[in-house]
Design a protein around this motif. Structure first.
Motif, mmCIF file in Angstrom:
data_model
loop_
_atom_site.group_PDB
_atom_site.id
_atom_site.type_symbol
_atom_site.label_atom_id
_atom_site.label_comp_id
_atom_site.label_asym_id
_atom_site.label_seq_id
_atom_site.Cartn_x
_atom_site.Cartn_y
_atom_site.Cartn_z
ATOM 1 N N VAL A 221 0.855 -1.190 0.000
ATOM 2 C CA VAL A 221 0.000 0.000 0.000
ATOM 3 C C VAL A 221 0.889 1.237 0.000
ATOM 4 C CG1 VAL A 221 -1.853 -1.203 1.194
ATOM 5 C CG2 VAL A 221 -0.168 0.051 2.527
ATOM 6 N N PRO A 222 0.501 2.260 -0.764
ATOM 7 C CA PRO A 222 1.320 3.477 -0.778
ATOM 8 C C PRO A 222 1.266 4.182 0.580
ATOM 9 C CG PRO A 222 -0.319 3.493 -2.554
ATOM 10 C CD PRO A 222 -0.678 2.389 -1.607
ATOM 11 N N GLU A 223 2.245 5.033 0.819
ATOM 12 C CA GLU A 223 2.260 5.900 1.993
ATOM 13 C C GLU A 223 1.102 6.883 1.914
ATOM 14 O OE1 GLU A 223 3.917 6.553 4.682
ATOM 15 O OE2 GLU A 223 5.395 4.971 4.507
ATOM 16 N N VAL B 74 -0.055 -7.270 4.617
ATOM 17 C CA VAL B 74 -0.023 -5.878 4.146
ATOM 18 C C VAL B 74 1.309 -5.228 4.490
ATOM 19 C CG1 VAL B 74 -1.126 -3.621 4.291
ATOM 20 C CG2 VAL B 74 -2.490 -5.687 4.496
ATOM 21 N N LYS C 143 3.711 -1.461 3.623
ATOM 22 C CA LYS C 143 3.693 -0.142 2.989
ATOM 23 C C LYS C 143 4.836 -0.015 2.010
ATOM 24 C CE LYS C 143 1.540 2.939 6.357
ATOM 25 N NZ LYS C 143 1.760 4.162 7.141
ATOM 26 N N LEU C 144 4.560 0.673 0.895
ATOM 27 C CA LEU C 144 5.635 1.047 -0.008
ATOM 28 C C LEU C 144 6.445 2.149 0.673
ATOM 29 C CD1 LEU C 144 3.776 1.201 -3.429
ATOM 30 C CD2 LEU C 144 5.536 -0.413 -2.765
ATOM 31 N N PRO C 145 7.749 2.082 0.588
ATOM 32 C CA PRO C 145 8.581 3.024 1.344
ATOM 33 C C PRO C 145 8.736 4.360 0.624
ATOM 34 C CG PRO C 145 9.980 1.490 0.211
ATOM 35 C CD PRO C 145 8.559 1.164 -0.183
ATOM 36 N N HIS D 16 11.170 5.841 6.996
ATOM 37 C CA HIS D 16 10.267 4.817 7.519
ATOM 38 C C HIS D 16 10.450 3.530 6.729
ATOM 39 C CE1 HIS D 16 7.962 7.033 10.457
ATOM 40 N NE2 HIS D 16 7.958 8.054 9.633
ATOM 41 N N PRO D 17 11.545 2.824 6.934
ATOM 42 C CA PRO D 17 11.744 1.592 6.180
ATOM 43 C C PRO D 17 10.654 0.583 6.509
ATOM 44 C CG PRO D 17 13.267 1.697 8.027
ATOM 45 C CD PRO D 17 12.551 3.021 7.976
ATOM 46 N N SER D 18 10.206 -0.150 5.508
ATOM 47 C CA SER D 18 9.214 -1.200 5.739
ATOM 48 C C SER D 18 9.895 -2.411 6.365
ATOM 49 C CB SER D 18 8.590 -1.618 4.408
ATOM 50 O OG SER D 18 7.751 -0.621 3.929
ATOM 51 N N PRO D 19 9.097 -3.235 7.059
ATOM 52 C CA PRO D 19 9.680 -4.495 7.519
ATOM 53 C C PRO D 19 10.162 -5.254 6.286
ATOM 54 C CG PRO D 19 7.432 -4.215 8.337
ATOM 55 C CD PRO D 19 7.680 -3.108 7.379
ATOM 56 N N LEU E 139 10.392 -8.013 3.981
ATOM 57 C CA LEU E 139 9.629 -9.241 3.723
ATOM 58 C C LEU E 139 10.488 -10.318 3.071
ATOM 59 C CD1 LEU E 139 6.201 -7.909 2.419
ATOM 60 C CD2 LEU E 139 6.842 -8.564 4.727
#
Lengths: 370, 370
Positions: free
Chosen positions: A83-85, A113, A115-117, A122-125, A127
């Motif tokens: 999902v976008p920011e 789900v 988030k796109l970084p 705010h780096p995403s976990p 995956l």
């Protein structure tokens, strides 16, 4: 896990099969909830598994390891949705995402789900480990997935190219589900032409992309089909970024947008209809024009796009004529596509385009003097 | 997986440690992205892993199996969020869920979304195998989790009780994050009292629950503190279910709700203010009263709750005075709580209550004749 169960010999599927007098295959199907096994048999298998102290965690992991060892594909029934920011207040994305969730659930898949970084810091976990462990079977991304380095890297991280489906965006090397943007704008323009309008202002996306090109093409085709010249009858004005979001009454420094709209329309009295890139642009135009003394739709007709943001009337009813994009259906179709691709039933570039529909409401009327 | 990598001897962490001249512990930390390892060292470890053909999938599964065999807890950095059916257009839930997503991401956790099976005929994907394989570390559920048999069963399916946090709902045997509903209604009532209002209508939830009791308590406390008797000054009317959703101008068979509101207010002229269970109830009341000739706020003040649905004014500004519930913060706090509980840093019944704030806008004014 109790320590007992980890020190004694593990109960195997064969033990359950022996106890029930069934084949290993039937027991395996029953414990995975496969519908080919009769309910009564499945119940008997589950009862035996409980009685013998069968530990699915231990056996699931062992099974997956064996499959990996033999180079076999493990399907875990999990799809990752990106999902976008900063779209948490955006109905457009909510509908897409709920559609995906509904579709995946119907297929028996769970939705992860992320988030796109797009926002810095705010780096995403990551995956990647989940992909490498085979826990994610496919990826769904809104907008343009090939433009995102993280998605591209993730897709390749599992040792094989992970299936990917893009939402509402054309994609070079993956499947996509699109809306018929061109047809939607064609219908909207056709409706205005039928009401006697002959010159139009299109409040366009500031930075043209595949979607905005399709919409402009739809308007132009409707004009051409009516024997009008798009060059003469279609005027385009780029929208300021804050017109993408619902109006909130706040005045901005960029209010030049509003001044320029009013100034421009006063200079072009033959223009009697405004088409918005989306509903929010249409509503910003509405408030601006009403504030400057125009009456909607008596003096000027307004059409939005998406059917995501209503213009409430005196009883809360939505006044905005708009093109409805079937966002939920697009999400659900993306879910169906990704599952087919996970099972190898579809080509990598299989695409779908879902129809849009014109919702005629109170913001469009016959052209003044028309 | 290429067949080569599955037939040759697997590259181990020890091979990478030997190549880099580092300890097994450092190599393990580096590949898991642990921040205790210097970036340059981590880079060197990753390069060696790639060069040697280290296969994380094979090793991750083997590692998890070894941990299970030794009865150790495996943390997979995935939390499951359950969402109710039919809330896809509800801003209230979107904010909670985006808060959870943001919070989990900040903690480096991924979010798995599943629907609560409130609608018949739409079974959710069974997450039990994922729990049993240790792929889900905890569960977040909006509303009342102990009332849901699926959630309760899921929580117990992993061989140990999975950590669980409830959103905006008190919970007997799990952690929860609540809003200060009582304080919010106290502030709203206090505001109306300051404006000279002395008799109030509260449009309440049809079926009282923990939240509605807290809100009624807030109103009553404000009245008592002002020397007024709640029994005399506070009137309550239950709301019809469709008043929960934003008004859309559609007339319903249940329009008795609207008639009874108008009839009731005409019979109680001393009542000069209406408090809504949520913003939608307040807006339904607004349209109903305006339709019957009342002017808002000159004749009657209206206050909502949640700050999720705006009442657009002449320039799109929100006119509705309401109590803002920090839904995003509640979601993010639930994410922090579940991660602390997964790591064993918090007691099972640790709860948080976040403050609400009164947003004073144009729908409240001095009482007529006050």
């Amino acid at each position: 896990m109790t320590s007992d169960s980890t020190t004694s010999r593990a109960v195997t599927l064969q033990d359950i099969a022996d106890r029930c007098g069934l084949s290993l295959f039937t027991v395996s199907l029953a414990l995975r909830g496969d519908t080919r096994v009769k309910p009564a048999t499945a119940e008997r298998v589950r009862a035996a598994a409980t009685e013998l102290g069968y530990d699915p965690a231990r056996n699931q992991v062992a099974r997956r390891m064996a499959m990996l060892r033999h180079g076999r594909k493990v399907i875990n029934r999990v799809v990752a949705l990106f999902v976008p920011e900063n779209v948490e207040e955006v109905t457009y994305y909510h509908r897409l995402f709920w559609g995906v969730l509904h579709g995946l659930r119907t297929e028996g898949y769970a939705m992860l789900v992320n988030k796109l970084p797009l926002a810095k810091g705010h780096p995403s976990p990551d995956l990647t480990p989940l992909v490498r462990q085979g826990e994610i079977d496919g990826i769904i991304v809104p907008e343009n997935p090939s433009a995102d380095a993280q998605v591209t890297a993730l897709r390749q991280s599992g040792g094989r190219l992970l299936p990917l489906v893009s939402l509402i965006w054309p994609c070079e090397d993956c499947s996509s589900v699109m809306a018929d943007d061109e047809g939607g704008m064609y219908a909207a323009t056709r409706h205005l032409l039928d009401l006697g309008h002959r010159e139009f202002l299109y409040i366009a996306q500031a930075f043209p992309n595949a979607l905005s090109r399709a919409r402009t093409a739809g308007i132009s085709r409707a004009l051409t089909d009516a024997g009008l010249s798009p060059d003469r009858c279609l005027h385009t004005m780029p929208v300021f970024p804050y017109w993408y979001s619902p109006p909130n009454g706040a005045r901005r420094a960029e209010d030049d947008n509003e001044h320029s709209l009013v100034r421009w329309l006063r200079a072009h009295p033959a223009v009697t209809a405004v088409l918005g890139w989306n509903d929010n642009a249409a509503l910003h135009a509405w408030y601006t024009l009403e504030g400057a003394g125009w009456r909607i739709p008596a003096d000027i007709s307004i059409i939005g796009f998406d059917d995501t943001t209503p213009m409430p009337g005196p009883a809360g009813e939505n006044l905005l004529t708009t093109v409805r994009v079937p966002l939920r259906d697009i999400g659900a179709e993306a879910a169906r596509l990704i599952v087919r691709r996970i099972h190898g039933d579809l080509a990598d570039d299989e695409c779908r385009t879902l129809p849009t529909t014109l919702e005629i409401r109170a913001s469009t009327a016959p052209a003044r003097g028309g």
